[in-house]
Design an enzyme around this catalytic site. Structure first.
Site, mmCIF file in Angstrom:
data_model
loop_
_atom_site.group_PDB
_atom_site.id
_atom_site.type_symbol
_atom_site.label_atom_id
_atom_site.label_comp_id
_atom_site.label_asym_id
_atom_site.label_seq_id
_atom_site.Cartn_x
_atom_site.Cartn_y
_atom_site.Cartn_z
ATOM 1 N N HIS A 122 15.328 -10.300 30.383
ATOM 2 C CA HIS A 122 14.996 -9.421 31.625
ATOM 3 C C HIS A 122 14.637 -10.079 32.874
ATOM 4 O O HIS A 122 13.710 -9.652 33.746
ATOM 5 C CB HIS A 122 14.062 -8.140 31.472
ATOM 6 C CG HIS A 122 14.589 -7.408 30.135
ATOM 7 N ND1 HIS A 122 14.332 -7.693 28.848
ATOM 8 C CD2 HIS A 122 15.383 -6.241 30.125
ATOM 9 C CE1 HIS A 122 14.937 -6.737 28.153
ATOM 10 N NE2 HIS A 122 15.527 -5.870 29.106
ATOM 11 N N GLU B 70 28.973 -2.978 29.061
ATOM 12 C CA GLU B 70 29.033 -3.637 30.475
ATOM 13 C C GLU B 70 30.399 -4.118 30.742
ATOM 14 O O GLU B 70 30.891 -3.982 31.733
ATOM 15 C CB GLU B 70 28.252 -5.042 30.647
ATOM 16 C CG GLU B 70 26.585 -4.609 30.707
ATOM 17 C CD GLU B 70 26.142 -4.333 29.440
ATOM 18 O OE1 GLU B 70 24.914 -3.593 29.444
ATOM 19 O OE2 GLU B 70 26.424 -4.638 28.162
#
Length: 365
Positions: A169, A99
């Site tokens: 998540h 990321e």
């Protein structure tokens, strides 16, 4: 073991005042509509409207590129499906699972003149890119005295609860970034808003974070204009006008608050004004303040934890602006100050029942 038995044994639902069906679905999607003057529309869910916006951006801007983990085959939520086949491997491509690298590459590409559209596969995993986003992207124009900028950078990320995402998540990280001047942060409530707002972010000359509530990807369906269109950033939407209480949220929570609005009307004869903040940063303080000056009461709801959630900034600002107009303390209904749970997600969520209880307390204060 049957699901009902499992839930009773593990969540103590036999002692809970709400039925299982009430706890397993925390909102009902309320679709937006557009006028006939907007032209041809097409039935799209949220991920399809995002795909449509990305397709338009690539078609109309030859410098636009899309990159991220697994975007070449369509991504885990299918938001980029078909785009590489249509626009080529040099414009829609995969990155390593990094990321920080995705954000850093996007900053470099935007600075060099490209329209960079990055995808972080889940908003929960955006934190390794925090330094690049906050110390580089947000400050690039300032640090260079206006000589350079990476304003043509948009970072998309699926966020918030999905019903089974657990700790890694399900998170809503918008408040982490709202402390950083130089960014714009947007959260859509449905397909129509998602397409227009995403195109606005892509064309905006400041770096934008575009958080997409992933539970809406397939559950949110609307008739979306086929044409290219944009929607204003930093402008809140008054969805339901009312006189007694102002209800403020964003993303999925807007649909919760619309149900609360109806419950308050039916059971309490209370008129609620429902406002979608739309843009977290810079946020539309004026619209919220004008509403609270009219209603005298404010409830803010979001999925992120209570402490230092963005609701705290709204509460502090509105208390300062509207102190003499308030009839009751400002109330926040949020997630709890715990990691996002798996088994106990139904109890963690700021659902309509928790919000409705807060409305009753506000009315009776």
């Amino acid at each position: 073991m049957a699901l009902r038995t499992f839930l009773k044994r593990n969540l103590f639902l036999n002692k809970c005042p709400l039925r299982i069906s009430q706890r397993l679905s925390h909102f009902t999607f309320v679709p937006d509509t557009v006028s006939a003057s907007e032209g041809e529309t097409q039935r799209m869910n949220l991920f399809q409207s995002i795909n449509n916006a990305l397709d338009l951006a690539l078609t109309q801007d030859p410098t636009a590129i899309i990159f991220g983990e697994d975007v070449a085959f369509g991504g885990v939520f299918r938001c980029t499906v078909g785009l590489q086949e249509k626009h080529g491997k040099s414009r829609v491509f995969n990155t390593p699972l990094c990321e920080q690298g995705i954000a850093g590459f996007g900053i470099g590409a935007a600075t060099a003149g490209a329209t960079a559209i990055a995808e972080i596969q889940f908003a929960d995993y955006i934190l390794p890119a925090f330094d690049q986003i906050c110390n580089e992207a947000a400050k690039y124009r300032y640090r260079s005295g206006g000589i350079y900028d990476c304003g043509s950078l948009t970072i998309r990320a699926p966020c918030s609860a999905v019903g089974h995402g657990a700790v890694y998540h399900s998170q809503s990280p918008e408040a982490y970034f709202a402390h950083c001047p130089g960014l714009k942060i947007v959260v859509p409530r449905g397909p129509i808003k998602a397409k227009g707002l995403l195109l606005s972010c892509i064309r905006e000359k400041d770096p934008c974070l575009f958080f997409e509530p992933k539970i809406l990807y397939r559950s949110a369906v609307e008739q979306v204009p086929v044409k290219d269109y944009t929607m204003p950033l930093s402008k809140a939407d008054i969805l339901v006008e009312g006189d007694d209480i102002t209800l403020v949220g964003w993303g999925t929570q807007i649909h919760v608050l619309r149900e609360v609005c109806q419950l308050a009307k039916d059971q309490l004869n209370v008129s609620c004004e429902v406002i979608d903040l739309v843009t977290i940063l810079p946020w539309d303080k004026e619209t919220i303040a004008q509403s609270v000056k009219k209603t005298g009461r404010l409830l803010i709801a979001h999925e992120a934890p209570l402490t230092s959630g963005f609701g705290a900034e709204i509460a502090a600002s509105i208390q300062h602006e509207c102190f003499l107009n308030l009839e009751a303390p400002i109330v926040r209904v949020t997630g709890f100050d715990t990691p996002f749970p798996h088994m106990f997600e139904p109890f963690y969520m700021p659902d309509k029942w928790r919000c409705f209880e807060a409305v009753k307390k506000l009315v009776n204060y």
